[in-house]
Design a protein around this motif. Structure first.
Motif, PDB file in Angstrom:
ATOM      1  N   GLU A 270      -6.043   3.537 -13.520  1.00 46.35           N
ATOM      2  CA  GLU A 270      -6.458   2.864 -12.290  1.00 46.35           C
ATOM      3  C   GLU A 270      -5.481   1.720 -12.003  1.00 46.35           C
ATOM      4  N   VAL A 271      -5.291   1.467 -10.717  1.00 48.09           N
ATOM      5  CA  VAL A 271      -4.325   0.429 -10.344  1.00 48.09           C
ATOM      6  C   VAL A 271      -4.959  -0.552  -9.364  1.00 48.09           C
TER       7      VAL A 271
ATOM      8  N   ASP B 283       0.841  -1.209   0.000  1.00 47.12           N
ATOM      9  CA  ASP B 283       0.000   0.000   0.000  1.00 47.12           C
ATOM     10  C   ASP B 283       0.869   1.249   0.000  1.00 47.12           C
ATOM     11  N   GLU B 284       2.008   1.172   0.681  1.00 44.44           N
ATOM     12  CA  GLU B 284       2.914   2.316   0.774  1.00 44.44           C
ATOM     13  C   GLU B 284       3.429   2.684  -0.632  1.00 44.44           C
ATOM     14  N   VAL B 285       3.831   1.687  -1.396  1.00 38.28           N
ATOM     15  CA  VAL B 285       4.322   1.942  -2.767  1.00 38.28           C
ATOM     16  C   VAL B 285       3.193   2.518  -3.607  1.00 38.28           C
ATOM     17  N   ARG B 286       2.007   1.950  -3.431  1.00 36.40           N
ATOM     18  CA  ARG B 286       0.857   2.419  -4.229  1.00 36.40           C
ATOM     19  C   ARG B 286       0.558   3.885  -4.009  1.00 36.40           C
ATOM     20  N   LYS B 287       0.756   4.324  -2.764  1.00 38.48           N
ATOM     21  CA  LYS B 287       0.474   5.713  -2.410  1.00 38.48           C
ATOM     22  C   LYS B 287       1.344   6.677  -3.212  1.00 38.48           C
ATOM     23  N   HIS B 288       2.579   6.252  -3.488  1.00 36.17           N
ATOM     24  CA  HIS B 288       3.540   7.175  -4.108  1.00 36.17           C
ATOM     25  C   HIS B 288       3.765   6.915  -5.591  1.00 36.17           C
TER      26      HIS B 288
ATOM     27  N   THR C  19      11.339   2.069  -6.655  1.00 35.37           N
ATOM     28  CA  THR C  19      11.842   1.086  -5.697  1.00 35.37           C
ATOM     29  C   THR C  19      12.964   0.285  -6.357  1.00 35.37           C
ATOM     30  N   LYS C  20      13.293   0.704  -7.583  1.00 39.97           N
ATOM     31  CA  LYS C  20      14.306  -0.062  -8.325  1.00 39.97           C
ATOM     32  C   LYS C  20      15.705   0.432  -7.989  1.00 39.97           C
ATOM     33  N   GLU C  21      16.677  -0.446  -8.191  1.00 35.61           N
ATOM     34  CA  GLU C  21      18.038  -0.041  -7.841  1.00 35.61           C
ATOM     35  C   GLU C  21      18.551   1.037  -8.790  1.00 35.61           C
TER      36      GLU C  21
ATOM     37  N   SER D 283       0.002  -7.133 -10.460  1.00 33.02           N
ATOM     38  CA  SER D 283      -0.653  -5.816 -10.537  1.00 33.02           C
ATOM     39  C   SER D 283      -1.401  -5.688 -11.850  1.00 33.02           C
ATOM     40  N   ALA D 284      -2.392  -4.817 -11.839  1.00 33.02           N
ATOM     41  CA  ALA D 284      -3.094  -4.500 -13.085  1.00 33.02           C
ATOM     42  C   ALA D 284      -3.212  -2.990 -13.192  1.00 33.02           C
ATOM     43  N   PHE D 285      -2.775  -2.441 -14.311  1.00 31.45           N
ATOM     44  CA  PHE D 285      -2.900  -1.007 -14.581  1.00 31.45           C
ATOM     45  C   PHE D 285      -3.915  -0.844 -15.701  1.00 31.45           C
ATOM     46  N   ARG D 286      -4.935  -0.025 -15.428  1.00 29.73           N
ATOM     47  CA  ARG D 286      -5.975   0.201 -16.438  1.00 29.73           C
ATOM     48  C   ARG D 286      -5.925   1.650 -16.898  1.00 29.73           C
ATOM     49  N   VAL D 287      -5.786   1.826 -18.211  1.00 35.96           N
ATOM     50  CA  VAL D 287      -5.798   3.185 -18.767  1.00 35.96           C
ATOM     51  C   VAL D 287      -7.184   3.423 -19.358  1.00 35.96           C
TER      52      VAL D 287
END
Ligand SMILES: Nc1ncnc2c1ncn2[C@@H]1O[C@H](COP(=O)(O)OP(=O)(O)OP(=O)(O)O)[C@@H](O)[C@H]1O
Ligand SMILES: [Mg+2]
Length: 420
Positions: free
Chosen positions: A400-401, A361-366, A374-376, A409-413
């Protein structure tokens, strides 16, 4: 409210008036300077700008209106509030006082309390105005920084897309080109004995038939004709496959190279998705199964170059999310499209769903914040989704995520149909 450091310049050609005002103001703690005519007043103001000027109107040599005009014409003095002090009570005089840039008008004879109240009010107003001006300047500077940052972001947008694109294309073109190169090398070897045979055939009409026929027979013994033909056909087919594949990639590139087109155009969204998938192919080829579920979509009005970047970013993220779990089997990216009605508007929905790491949820917020990653270092800049969000918003759409940590995960445009 009085301040020791506040300095007031009084301009009056009558010494008695000057002294009276001076004593009222000094008593309140103001620093006061006097001038008995306009030129002196201007000189004093330029030497040390006061916080406020009290200005008589009727003076010889230069009247109060002219002094006020000269103050307002000097950028260093223009913001100093000027209060006119005069016995002239004609409305026209008062109006002219404001016209010339005065902030107030005190009629002689005056009450000390009234003068002090007006002086304090205008000093306070002047302070507030100064603070506002400073804030405005600060805002203007911030706006300039933001504009520069935006230009930088747009540049990064292009660079990010270009980076993904170059890597994809280099990888993808390498394969068919290797195919063609290997086939042509093989063909070269196969063609050598055939060349020999053709030379013999050329010699046939010359008359020394028996000898030539004998040599052809030897050639046939030494070369396996069937095998030769088979390998030749296979090599030619491989070279053709490589060439077709290279042509396909170049055509995808053409679809993608609408990159700089700001114009709206009706395009086939499935072609755009396929082009992005093809260009990314190198990064997932053997690991990920791609499922396409394309609905019937009419040609869609959009900025194709920019929308391509959105698809590319979502697909690249999906690939990364899967690659982050190298041990997980049955990795899938499902790309689907459908028509949907949202708030009474007809929309095209493009969904990219992956079976990758998912997110907390924390990642989703940002998620959509610029530079959130979050990648190196070196793998992600954190711009993909913020750029995509901006592009989709420009199309009056939303992203929408849905995501479950560890599941995918699913991303909807959602792209509403735009008016032509
Ligand atoms: N499909 C996904 N699955 C899991 N996490 C995701 C997915 N897409 C995005 N994220 C998370 O959102 C973050 C931001 O994504 P975004 O695309 O904006 O930047 P990035 O991929 O890290 O870097 P860039 O796209 O600039 O190379 C990612 O670092 C990742 O943590
Ligand atoms: Mg990304």
């Amino acid at each position: 409210m009085t301040e020791k450091t506040t300095m007031i310049l009084i301009v009056d050609d009558t010494p008695a008036n000057l002294q009276l005002l001076e004593s009222i103001l000094k008593e309140k703690g103001y620093e006061v300077r006097g001038a008995i005519n306009g030129p002196m007043a201007l000189k004093a103001a330029r030497l040390q700008p006061p916080d406020l000027v009290m200005l008589d109107i009727n003076m010889p040599e230069m009247n109060g209106f002219e002094v006020c005009r000269a103050l307002k014409e000097d950028p260093a003095l223009a913001s100093i509030p000027v209060i006119f002090v005069s016995a002239a009570v004609e409305t026209a005089d008062k109006l002219r006082a404001f016209d010339e840039g005065g902030v107030d008008y005190v009629t002689k004879p005056f009450q000390a309390q009234e003068v002090l109240a007006r002086v304090e009010t205008h000093l306070e107003l002047s302070r507030v105005r100064g603070a506002l001006q400073r804030q405005n300047a600060e805002l203007a500077r911030t706006l300039e920084h933001l504009t520069r940052a935006q230009v930088h972001l747009v540049q990064s947008e292009k660079m990010a897309a270009l980076g993904l694109l170059t890597a994809g294309v280099a990888h993808e073109l390498n394969n068919p080109l290797n195919f063609i190169a290997a086939s042509v090398q093989g063909l070269k070897k196969t063609v050598a004995p055939i060349d020999e045979l053709m030379a013999l055939c050329q010699a046939l009409p010359g008359g020394i038939c028996d000898e030539v026929i004998g040599r052809i027979e030897t050639w046939c013994r030494e070369n396996e004709l069937g095998e030769l033909r088979e390998s030749m056909n296979e090599l030619v087919n491989n070279a053709c496959y490589g060439a077709n594949r290279a042509a396909e990639i170049v055509s995808s590139l053409r679809i993608f190279s609408r990159m700089d087109e700001a114009d709206r155009k009706s395009v086939n969204l499935h072609e755009c998705l396929d082009a992005a998938l093809l260009l990314l192919n190198g990064s997932y080829k053997d690991r990920i199964r791609i499922e396409r579920h394309y609905d019937d979509l009419p040609p869609w009005l959009c900025q194709p170059g920019r929308l391509n970047q959105v698809f590319m970013n979502l697909l690249a993220n999906a690939v990364d999310a899967i690659m982050a779990q190298p041990e997980k089997v049955d990795a899938t990216i499902r790309v689907s499209t459908r028509m949907e009605e949202r708030d009474g508007r007809c929309c095209a929905v493009v969904e990219v769903a992956d079976s990758g790491v998912g997110m907390t949820d924390e990642v989703r917020k940002h998620l959509f914040e610029p530079f959130f990653t979050t990648k190196e270092v070196g793998k992600g800049v954190g711009l993909g989704l913020s750029i995509s969000h901006g592009i989709v918003r420009d199309h009056q759409g939303v992203i929408e995520v849905e995501s479950r940590a560890g599941q995918g995960s699913a991303f909807r445009v959602i792209l509403p149909q735009l008016e032509t």
